[in-house]
Design a protein around this motif. Structure first.
Motif, PDB file in Angstrom:
ATOM      1  N   ARG A   1       0.816  -1.219   0.000  1.00 47.10           N
ATOM      2  CA  ARG A   1       0.000   0.000   0.000  1.00 47.10           C
ATOM      3  C   ARG A   1       0.845   1.262   0.000  1.00 47.10           C
ATOM      4  O   ARG A   1       1.826   1.352   0.734  1.00 47.10           O
TER       5      ARG A   1
ATOM      6  N   ARG B   1      -2.976   6.084  -3.387  1.00 45.17           N
ATOM      7  CA  ARG B   1      -3.669   5.485  -2.252  1.00 45.17           C
ATOM      8  C   ARG B   1      -5.151   5.183  -2.542  1.00 45.17           C
ATOM      9  O   ARG B   1      -5.668   4.154  -2.138  1.00 45.17           O
TER      10      ARG B   1
ATOM     11  N   TRP C   1      -5.359   2.134  -4.656  1.00 48.99           N
ATOM     12  CA  TRP C   1      -5.033   0.985  -3.815  1.00 48.99           C
ATOM     13  C   TRP C   1      -6.214   0.624  -2.929  1.00 48.99           C
ATOM     14  O   TRP C   1      -6.612  -0.534  -2.856  1.00 48.99           O
TER      15      TRP C   1
ATOM     16  N   HIS D   1      -8.137  -2.904  -2.871  1.00 50.55           N
ATOM     17  CA  HIS D   1      -8.070  -3.727  -1.664  1.00 50.55           C
ATOM     18  C   HIS D   1      -9.467  -3.922  -1.071  1.00 50.55           C
ATOM     19  O   HIS D   1      -9.814  -5.011  -0.617  1.00 50.55           O
TER      20      HIS D   1
END
Ligand code: HEM
Ligand code: HEM
Length: 219
Positions: free
Chosen positions: A113, A121, A124, A128
């Motif tokens: 990450r 971010r 990500w 996720h």
């Protein structure tokens, strides 16, 4: 012809196979039916958290519970590859194998990450979040289909287990939805701007507390 062989086998399941199926079931229930959802609920508790000690602890609980979940699922996978037929000719087996792979991918993504505030971010987090949520949902499905496969192989009753699992999932879903509503519920009794949200009118929000709350949300 393979199906016939399986049918004949299923009438006299060896003790060893029965034992292995039971261990497989317990390992994967503990992993994808318990640790993984609990790990998700914990990290969601940090959504409104200041960047402090509590955030660090919640993060660590997320990582540790997911590590354990992946470990148990991997043990269950090794056990099933070694002892089951490996034909992958039904949905429980096919989805199960895909899940074994995806949880490892998700686990690795967790470690890769970018820092909060950096450009990648959001991407990500989206990846996720969606993979983690999808994996958990598919895990729940696999546990039901696994119990069904267990019933078909052994002719044993599974109602107690499906009921228990359903109760667990209802509880987890309730908590999941409640997390999104908790701060909203707390705010019901206070005045927001000109609007009166509750029956009492004398509970002004002190400006400092309001500032703190805003700071938390942007953290
Ligand atoms: C997320 C949970 C689960 C996953 C990912 C999963 C995955 C798998 C996989 C990949 C196989 C095929 C293994 C092989 O042939 O090498 C399998 C077989 C099997 N699993 Fe699961 N499993 C899960 C949960 C369960 C549960 C809770 C039970 C209940 C006891 C169970 C019972 C079985 C049975 C009886 C077989 C043999 C099925 C057959 O030959 O058709 N599984 N599982
Ligand atoms: C298979 C294992 C994993 C699953 C299923 C999983 C699942 C998830 C999910 C669903 C969320 C989003 C929660 C929400 O709705 O807000 C999340 C958040 C997060 N996960 Fe994981 N996770 C796993 C492993 C990891 C690992 C190994 C790490 C780190 C080393 C990690 C770090 C994080 C962080 C930091 C967040 C919060 C991100 C943020 O709010 O900015 N995860 N995880």
């Amino acid at each position: 012809q393979e199906i016939n062989v399986e049918k004949v086998d299923s009438n006299k399941l060896s003790h060893k196979l029965l034992f292995n199926i039971t261990i497989h079931g317990f390992l994967l229930w503990a992993s994808m039916g318990f640790l993984m959802p609990v790990g998700i609920l914990t990290i969601r508790m940090s959504n409104r958290e200041e960047c402090g000690r509590r955030l660090r602890i919640l993060f660590q609980v997320h990582v540790i519970s997911q590590m354990l979940a992946v470990l148990l699922a991997t043990a269950g996978a090794v056990l099933s590859f070694k002892n089951f037929n490996n034909t992958f000719n039904n949905n429980h087996q096919r989805i199960g194998v895909a899940l074994y792979g995806i949880i490892w991918l998700q686990f690795l993504i967790g470690f890769l990450r970018p820092n909060r505030g950096s450009k990648g971010r959001s991407v990500w987090f989206f990846a996720h979040w969606i993979l983690g949520t999808a994996v958990s949902l598919m895990g729940v499905f696999s546990i039901y289909s696994g119990l069904q496969a267990y019933h078909e192989k052994t002719s044993r009753k599974i109602r107690i287990w499906t009921s228990l699992f359903t109760a667990e999932i209802v509880f987890i879903c309730f908590f999941y939805l409640f997390q999104d509503k908790w701060s909203y519920i707390q705010r019901q009794g206070v005045i927001l701007g000109n609007e009166i949200a509750g029956p009492t009118t004398d509970q002004e929000v002190p400006p400092r507390e309001k500032q703190k709350e805003l700071a938390m949300e942007s953290c």
